[in-house]
Design a protein around this motif. Sequence first.
Motif, short mmCIF file in Angstrom:
data_model
loop_
_atom_site.label_atom_id
_atom_site.label_comp_id
_atom_site.label_asym_id
_atom_site.label_seq_id
_atom_site.Cartn_x
_atom_site.Cartn_y
_atom_site.Cartn_z
N GLN A 163 0.83 -1.22 0.00
CA GLN A 163 0.00 0.00 0.00
C GLN A 163 0.85 1.26 0.00
O GLN A 163 0.49 2.26 -0.61
CB GLN A 163 -0.91 0.02 1.23
CG GLN A 163 -2.16 -0.81 1.09
CD GLN A 163 -3.07 -0.55 2.27
OE1 GLN A 163 -3.00 -1.24 3.27
NE2 GLN A 163 -3.92 0.46 2.16
N ARG B 152 3.26 1.80 -1.55
CA ARG B 152 3.69 2.07 -2.93
C ARG B 152 2.49 2.42 -3.80
O ARG B 152 2.51 2.22 -5.03
CB ARG B 152 4.44 0.87 -3.50
CG ARG B 152 5.93 0.88 -3.22
CD ARG B 152 6.27 1.16 -1.79
NE ARG B 152 7.68 1.08 -1.49
CZ ARG B 152 8.28 1.74 -0.50
NH1 ARG B 152 7.58 2.53 0.29
NH2 ARG B 152 9.56 1.61 -0.28
N GLY B 153 1.41 2.86 -3.15
CA GLY B 153 0.27 3.36 -3.90
C GLY B 153 -0.75 2.30 -4.29
O GLY B 153 -1.78 2.61 -4.88
N ILE B 154 -0.48 1.04 -3.97
CA ILE B 154 -1.37 -0.03 -4.39
C ILE B 154 -2.56 -0.10 -3.43
O ILE B 154 -2.38 -0.24 -2.22
CB ILE B 154 -0.61 -1.38 -4.42
CG1 ILE B 154 0.57 -1.28 -5.41
CG2 ILE B 154 -1.54 -2.52 -4.80
CD1 ILE B 154 1.51 -2.47 -5.38
#
Lengths: 252, 383
Positions: B323, B325-327
């Motif tokens: 998360q 890392r933007g996921i």
Amino acid sequence: MSTLAITDLHASVTTDGGPREILRGVSLTVEAGSTHAVMGPNGSGKSTLAYVIAGHPKYEVTAGSVTLDGADVLSMSVDERARAGLFLAMQYPVEVPGVSVSNFLRTSATSIRGEAPKLRTWIKEVKEAMGDLQMDPAFAERNVNEGFSGGEKKRHEILQMSLLKPRIAILDETDSGLDVDALRIVSEGVNTFREQTGAGVLLITHYTRILRYIAPDVVHVFVDGRIVESGGPELADVLESEGYERFVTAPA
Amino acid sequence: MTTLTAPPLDLAPRLASADIEDFVVPTGREEEWRFVPMADVAAFMHPDADAGTLMAEPGPHVAIVDAAAADRTAWLPTDRPSAIARAGVASVIQVRVGADESVPEPIVVRLTGPTARTYGHVDVRVGAHARATVVLVHDAGVDASGSIVVEVGAGADLTMLSVIDGPPENVHLWQWHADVGRDARFTGAVITIGGRVVRIMPSVSYSAPGGTAELLGAFLADGPQFLEHRIFVEHDQPHCSSRVVYKGALSGHGAHTVWIGDVLVRREAVGIDTYELNRNLLLDDGPRADSVPNLELETGDVVSAGHASATGRFDDEQLFYLQSRGIPEQLARQLVVRGFFVDVLARIGSEHWRHEILERISSRLGMSDDHADLLRDVEGTDP
Ligand SMILES: Nc1ncnc2c1ncn2[C@@H]1O[C@H](COP(=O)(O)OP(=O)(O)OP(=O)(O)O)[C@@H](O)[C@H]1O
Ligand SMILES: [Mg+2]
């Protein structure tokens, strides 16, 4: 111009013996284009600060605020913070079995950019970024951080930063575990990133050796959950030769 | 999570018979029935004249043969529902691959049922030095009980994939048996995703030295599913090998999985090697996973023999990392669970079916269309 503003931040962690306050009023502003170094003794709460900004669920913010260009970071989910432009290079990057670096990088780049990068240019982009960090292309097929050495994990963190191009990057002891050559390569990676993106950098470290490559604008002394002194780059040298004793024993 | 100590393996040959009355109606207290919700399977404990027979589309390698005419002496049922199903089927689904034949595309057998309760019998024979992949798809939306009998000829290489899917109210009771020929290779994978009460009993024996059997499993249980995989590998030939890897992901209150891995190495089975592993991933606090590896050696003259079993909680640090890392969280969970199954699925030869299974797993985990598209792009599976 991006600004990360941390104001009077208090945060606790829940332990078996109840909540324990670790951050006790941190105030710090990092602007785009500037580099701040944070130095402080083990256990003073530096990683906690980094995790709280990134939104780790283990910590509870009890007071204060964090904003990125005025937007309330603390009300965002972890992934929203990353998409808003925050990046944390972790002190201890996590292994994710069964997820290849290549799939991971493409998934996060797609999430952050809002659309899938064109495959052709993406492959080239990754190759170049790996080349700059002198990472073997074979890493792309390995699972995320699984079996990576300490130094390889750190390079992988910086690789992600180069590809995801955050507005503010927090580097938590990226220098520890790196040999001299790796330190130089990784530092060059950070410097290139700073020049190309104009991002703000918050660099947590114990050693001045990385600061010889990555010149900080401001150095902060972090003790017992707060910043006790800030100064220019020369403060780092004082800390390295004299240690933190003066700050630790100073009355709060 | 529980790891139980198994009672010593019964070394006497297991009762095998085509006669229903040789098997008493189990009460649920017997060792092999102790986990099963008996009320849910009661209907399969007595012959049902109204139960239909599972069918499949005939094809170049697939034929539907009248049960009375089919030679079914190769293997006999070892429990009551299996004996009942065997006596009850009107026809047998035969899959045949001739000697030396190499079938490039998977032979897909999609089971269809004429009635809500069905019996089935699938008989697979692969001739000497043949190569093939057979995929059995159990998603007809009916309750089923039956057996799958496999014979792998000398030097042949067969991959069998059984996909148990379909509505979350069905009962699936299957006995699988594979007999592995001289220097032959058998890969038997069970993917259990659907159904409410599922009990799959894969067993392997060797008809000559040099055979290799790989039993793989991936299962996904959601409350209130009960999924049992009860494996029995009997080494009675020298210089054979067996490898069992089953992985399960569980979530929700009432989800219960049982994995029993019985491996018996008989005195004459010298020089074999065997390894079995079960790993379970608990996605939340609701489910229960029982895991019982059980290795019995009658000879010490083996190359290697080992087993392992572990049940662990979903690692929130992995979720945080992805998360950060933007996921998005939902997608990050998908990645972790898919990653958990990757090593099992990687061993399934067919790329098409590997992706098909991943898609079924993801859709069971509730993946949005956007995320599915994203993963298709990332994994390069766009047509
Ligand atoms: N989950 C936790 N439970 C209990 N204590 C915790 C937890 N997480 C952090 N702490 C404590 O909080 C304090 C600050 O930890 P933190 O990792 O932020 O320090 P640090 O300044 O980064 O140290 P280092 O220089 O060693 O990396 C430490 O005393 C640590 O033990
Ligand atoms: Mg730290």
